[in-house]
Scaffold this motif. Structure first.
Motif, PDB file in Angstrom:
ATOM      1  N   ASP A 254      72.597 -63.125 -14.952  1.00  0.00           N
ATOM      2  CA  ASP A 254      72.977 -61.875 -15.617  1.00  0.00           C
ATOM      3  C   ASP A 254      73.536 -60.840 -14.643  1.00  0.00           C
ATOM      4  O   ASP A 254      74.247 -59.926 -15.050  1.00  0.00           O
ATOM      5  CB  ASP A 254      71.794 -61.261 -16.355  1.00  0.00           C
ATOM      6  N   HIS A 255      73.188 -60.974 -13.368  1.00  0.00           N
ATOM      7  CA  HIS A 255      73.597 -59.990 -12.372  1.00  0.00           C
ATOM      8  C   HIS A 255      74.688 -60.506 -11.441  1.00  0.00           C
ATOM      9  O   HIS A 255      75.221 -59.734 -10.642  1.00  0.00           O
ATOM     10  CB  HIS A 255      72.391 -59.536 -11.550  1.00  0.00           C
ATOM     11  N   ASN A 256      75.004 -61.770 -11.534  1.00  0.00           N
ATOM     12  CA  ASN A 256      76.015 -62.370 -10.665  1.00  0.00           C
ATOM     13  C   ASN A 256      77.371 -61.715 -10.912  1.00  0.00           C
ATOM     14  O   ASN A 256      77.800 -61.565 -12.039  1.00  0.00           O
ATOM     15  CB  ASN A 256      76.090 -63.875 -10.922  1.00  0.00           C
ATOM     16  N   GLY A 257      78.026 -61.290  -9.834  1.00  0.00           N
ATOM     17  CA  GLY A 257      79.330 -60.662  -9.954  1.00  0.00           C
ATOM     18  C   GLY A 257      79.299 -59.202 -10.362  1.00  0.00           C
ATOM     19  O   GLY A 257      80.333 -58.623 -10.676  1.00  0.00           O
ATOM     20  N   LYS A 258      78.123 -58.591 -10.367  1.00  0.00           N
ATOM     21  CA  LYS A 258      77.984 -57.184 -10.757  1.00  0.00           C
ATOM     22  C   LYS A 258      77.369 -56.395  -9.608  1.00  0.00           C
ATOM     23  O   LYS A 258      76.598 -56.919  -8.817  1.00  0.00           O
ATOM     24  CB  LYS A 258      77.083 -57.052 -11.982  1.00  0.00           C
ATOM     25  N   THR A 259      77.689 -55.116  -9.564  1.00  0.00           N
ATOM     26  CA  THR A 259      77.072 -54.233  -8.579  1.00  0.00           C
ATOM     27  C   THR A 259      75.815 -53.606  -9.196  1.00  0.00           C
ATOM     28  O   THR A 259      75.667 -53.572 -10.415  1.00  0.00           O
ATOM     29  CB  THR A 259      78.050 -53.116  -8.156  1.00  0.00           C
ATOM     30  N   ILE A 260      74.927 -53.118  -8.348  1.00  0.00           N
ATOM     31  CA  ILE A 260      73.712 -52.467  -8.837  1.00  0.00           C
ATOM     32  C   ILE A 260      74.068 -51.134  -9.491  1.00  0.00           C
ATOM     33  O   ILE A 260      73.568 -50.806 -10.567  1.00  0.00           O
ATOM     34  CB  ILE A 260      72.699 -52.260  -7.695  1.00  0.00           C
ATOM     35  N   LEU A 261      74.929 -50.364  -8.836  1.00  0.00           N
ATOM     36  CA  LEU A 261      75.386 -49.084  -9.361  1.00  0.00           C
ATOM     37  C   LEU A 261      76.899 -49.125  -9.532  1.00  0.00           C
ATOM     38  O   LEU A 261      77.594 -49.842  -8.813  1.00  0.00           O
ATOM     39  CB  LEU A 261      75.023 -47.941  -8.411  1.00  0.00           C
ATOM     40  N   SER A 262      77.390 -48.316 -10.442  1.00  0.00           N
ATOM     41  CA  SER A 262      78.841 -48.170 -10.605  1.00  0.00           C
ATOM     42  C   SER A 262      79.370 -47.263  -9.493  1.00  0.00           C
ATOM     43  O   SER A 262      78.600 -46.568  -8.809  1.00  0.00           O
ATOM     44  CB  SER A 262      79.151 -47.569 -11.966  1.00  0.00           C
ATOM     45  N   ALA A 263      80.671 -47.232  -9.333  1.00  0.00           N
ATOM     46  CA  ALA A 263      81.294 -46.343  -8.351  1.00  0.00           C
ATOM     47  C   ALA A 263      80.927 -44.892  -8.644  1.00  0.00           C
ATOM     48  O   ALA A 263      80.607 -44.122  -7.734  1.00  0.00           O
ATOM     49  CB  ALA A 263      82.811 -46.536  -8.365  1.00  0.00           C
ATOM     50  N   GLU A 264      80.950 -44.519  -9.910  1.00  0.00           N
ATOM     51  CA  GLU A 264      80.602 -43.150 -10.297  1.00  0.00           C
ATOM     52  C   GLU A 264      79.144 -42.839  -9.961  1.00  0.00           C
ATOM     53  O   GLU A 264      78.824 -41.751  -9.460  1.00  0.00           O
ATOM     54  CB  GLU A 264      80.847 -42.946 -11.790  1.00  0.00           C
ATOM     55  N   GLU A 265      78.245 -43.777 -10.210  1.00  0.00           N
ATOM     56  CA  GLU A 265      76.830 -43.555  -9.897  1.00  0.00           C
ATOM     57  C   GLU A 265      76.621 -43.414  -8.394  1.00  0.00           C
ATOM     58  O   GLU A 265      75.810 -42.584  -7.947  1.00  0.00           O
ATOM     59  CB  GLU A 265      75.979 -44.692 -10.454  1.00  0.00           C
ATOM     60  N   VAL A 266      77.338 -44.184  -7.586  1.00  0.00           N
ATOM     61  CA  VAL A 266      77.245 -44.032  -6.128  1.00  0.00           C
ATOM     62  C   VAL A 266      77.679 -42.633  -5.728  1.00  0.00           C
ATOM     63  O   VAL A 266      76.992 -41.953  -4.953  1.00  0.00           O
ATOM     64  CB  VAL A 266      78.087 -45.100  -5.393  1.00  0.00           C
ATOM     65  N   GLU A 267      78.801 -42.185  -6.262  1.00  0.00           N
ATOM     66  CA  GLU A 267      79.284 -40.838  -5.925  1.00  0.00           C
ATOM     67  C   GLU A 267      78.298 -39.772  -6.384  1.00  0.00           C
ATOM     68  O   GLU A 267      78.097 -38.771  -5.692  1.00  0.00           O
ATOM     69  CB  GLU A 267      80.669 -40.592  -6.513  1.00  0.00           C
ATOM     70  N   ASP A 268      77.665 -39.979  -7.524  1.00  0.00           N
ATOM     71  CA  ASP A 268      76.657 -39.030  -8.007  1.00  0.00           C
ATOM     72  C   ASP A 268      75.461 -38.981  -7.062  1.00  0.00           C
ATOM     73  O   ASP A 268      74.967 -37.899  -6.719  1.00  0.00           O
ATOM     74  CB  ASP A 268      76.189 -39.409  -9.416  1.00  0.00           C
ATOM     75  N   VAL A 269      74.983 -40.141  -6.609  1.00  0.00           N
ATOM     76  CA  VAL A 269      73.834 -40.171  -5.694  1.00  0.00           C
ATOM     77  C   VAL A 269      74.215 -39.537  -4.356  1.00  0.00           C
ATOM     78  O   VAL A 269      73.424 -38.781  -3.774  1.00  0.00           O
ATOM     79  CB  VAL A 269      73.288 -41.612  -5.515  1.00  0.00           C
ATOM     80  N   VAL A 270      75.415 -39.791  -3.871  1.00  0.00           N
ATOM     81  CA  VAL A 270      75.871 -39.146  -2.633  1.00  0.00           C
ATOM     82  C   VAL A 270      75.855 -37.631  -2.806  1.00  0.00           C
ATOM     83  O   VAL A 270      75.360 -36.899  -1.941  1.00  0.00           O
ATOM     84  CB  VAL A 270      77.276 -39.648  -2.217  1.00  0.00           C
ATOM     85  N   ALA A 271      76.382 -37.148  -3.929  1.00  0.00           N
ATOM     86  CA  ALA A 271      76.391 -35.703  -4.191  1.00  0.00           C
ATOM     87  C   ALA A 271      74.967 -35.150  -4.212  1.00  0.00           C
ATOM     88  O   ALA A 271      74.706 -34.068  -3.678  1.00  0.00           O
ATOM     89  CB  ALA A 271      77.107 -35.408  -5.511  1.00  0.00           C
ATOM     90  N   TYR A 272      74.049 -35.893  -4.817  1.00  0.00           N
ATOM     91  CA  TYR A 272      72.651 -35.459  -4.846  1.00  0.00           C
ATOM     92  C   TYR A 272      72.061 -35.434  -3.429  1.00  0.00           C
ATOM     93  O   TYR A 272      71.432 -34.453  -3.026  1.00  0.00           O
ATOM     94  CB  TYR A 272      71.815 -36.365  -5.751  1.00  0.00           C
ATOM     95  N   LEU A 273      72.272 -36.490  -2.673  1.00  0.00           N
ATOM     96  CA  LEU A 273      71.719 -36.551  -1.319  1.00  0.00           C
ATOM     97  C   LEU A 273      72.248 -35.410  -0.453  1.00  0.00           C
ATOM     98  O   LEU A 273      71.529 -34.895   0.408  1.00  0.00           O
ATOM     99  CB  LEU A 273      72.026 -37.908  -0.670  1.00  0.00           C
ATOM    100  N   MET A 274      73.486 -34.986  -0.698  1.00  0.00           N
ATOM    101  CA  MET A 274      74.065 -33.891   0.078  1.00  0.00           C
ATOM    102  C   MET A 274      73.387 -32.551  -0.233  1.00  0.00           C
ATOM    103  O   MET A 274      73.547 -31.589   0.516  1.00  0.00           O
ATOM    104  CB  MET A 274      75.572 -33.802  -0.141  1.00  0.00           C
ATOM    105  N   THR A 275      72.584 -32.507  -1.291  1.00  0.00           N
ATOM    106  CA  THR A 275      71.832 -31.280  -1.592  1.00  0.00           C
ATOM    107  C   THR A 275      70.493 -31.257  -0.855  1.00  0.00           C
ATOM    108  O   THR A 275      69.825 -30.214  -0.835  1.00  0.00           O
ATOM    109  CB  THR A 275      71.549 -31.137  -3.109  1.00  0.00           C
ATOM    110  N   LEU A 276      70.087 -32.363  -0.270  1.00  0.00           N
ATOM    111  CA  LEU A 276      68.771 -32.451   0.382  1.00  0.00           C
ATOM    112  C   LEU A 276      68.882 -32.028   1.839  1.00  0.00           C
ATOM    113  O   LEU A 276      69.038 -32.830   2.750  1.00  0.00           O
ATOM    114  CB  LEU A 276      68.218 -33.883   0.275  1.00  0.00           C
ATOM    115  N   LYS A 277      68.805 -30.726   2.056  1.00  0.00           N
ATOM    116  CA  LYS A 277      68.893 -30.141   3.385  1.00  0.00           C
ATOM    117  C   LYS A 277      67.552 -29.563   3.780  1.00  0.00           C
ATOM    118  O   LYS A 277      66.721 -29.266   2.923  1.00  0.00           O
ATOM    119  CB  LYS A 277      69.977 -29.071   3.412  1.00  0.00           C
ATOM    120  N   GLU A 278      67.352 -29.407   5.068  1.00  0.00           N
ATOM    121  CA  GLU A 278      66.111 -28.780   5.557  1.00  0.00           C
ATOM    122  C   GLU A 278      66.027 -27.364   5.019  1.00  0.00           C
ATOM    123  O   GLU A 278      67.033 -26.693   4.848  1.00  0.00           O
ATOM    124  CB  GLU A 278      66.081 -28.760   7.095  1.00  0.00           C
ATOM    125  N   ASN A 279      64.816 -26.933   4.747  1.00  0.00           N
ATOM    126  CA  ASN A 279      64.622 -25.580   4.187  1.00  0.00           C
ATOM    127  C   ASN A 279      64.958 -24.511   5.143  1.00  0.00           C
ATOM    128  O   ASN A 279      65.072 -24.273   6.115  1.00  0.00           O
ATOM    129  CB  ASN A 279      63.191 -25.417   3.702  1.00  0.00           C
TER     130      ASN A 279
END
Length: 159
Positions: free
Chosen positions: A134-159
């Motif tokens: 069922d997962h062969n030939g598929k990615t875990i996340l879509s390109a859009e989801e990767v970009e969303d997670v990157v955007a989220y991670l960029m909000t995680l800065k030291e206080n």
């Protein structure tokens, strides 16, 4: 009769424009087998657009998608249980890694850290042997989801 021919031509032209528009819309997404990770960085967005940090937070926390909390602690999500200790804490991750580095890590961590890492590549088709059909030939996340997670991670800065 001329009216019908004109409508048919107009319909055909509109259908052609719709196909072209769809092609342009998807042409910007980088395919998983064409991702240009260079020097442990992926400069370009996979989608040609910035991600949504709110959607990225949801994907990060989703146990059936990113499942990032299985390995990483993240104080921003203290309300969720069972933060992992396998990977580094992600508090302040945006101060330690650039956006291009975080994107490369998410796309295929093995291209960044080496084959020994247990972190999965979330946007690669090179996932090893014995992949469920069922997962062969598929990615875990879509390109859009990767970009969303990157955007989220960029909000995680030291206080």
């Amino acid at each position: 009769m001329m009216k019908g021919a004109t409508l048919t031509s107009l319909s055909a032209a509109l259908a052609g424009l719709a196909v072209m528009a769809a092609s342009v819309a998807t042409a910007e997404t980088v395919a998983p087998d064409s991702v240009p990770i260079v020097d442990m960085e992926l400069q370009q967005s996979l989608t040609g657009a910035k991600g949504d940090p709110v959607a990225g937070r949801d994907t990060f926390a989703d146990r059936k998608k990113g499942n990032c909390l299985a390995c990483h602690a993240n104080a921003d999500l203290n309300d969720l249980l069972f933060h992992g200790e396998v990977g580094p804490e992600l508090d302040g991750v945006a101060d330690r890694w650039s956006e291009a580095q975080l994107r490369a890590i998410l796309v295929n961590s093995k291209d960044v850290f080496g084959e020994q890492t247990i972190m999965p590549g979330f946007y690669t088709l090179r996932v090893g042997l014995n992949v469920a059909k069922d997962h062969n030939g598929k990615t875990i996340l879509s390109a859009e989801e990767v970009e969303d997670v990157v955007a989220y991670l960029m909000t995680l800065k030291e206080n």
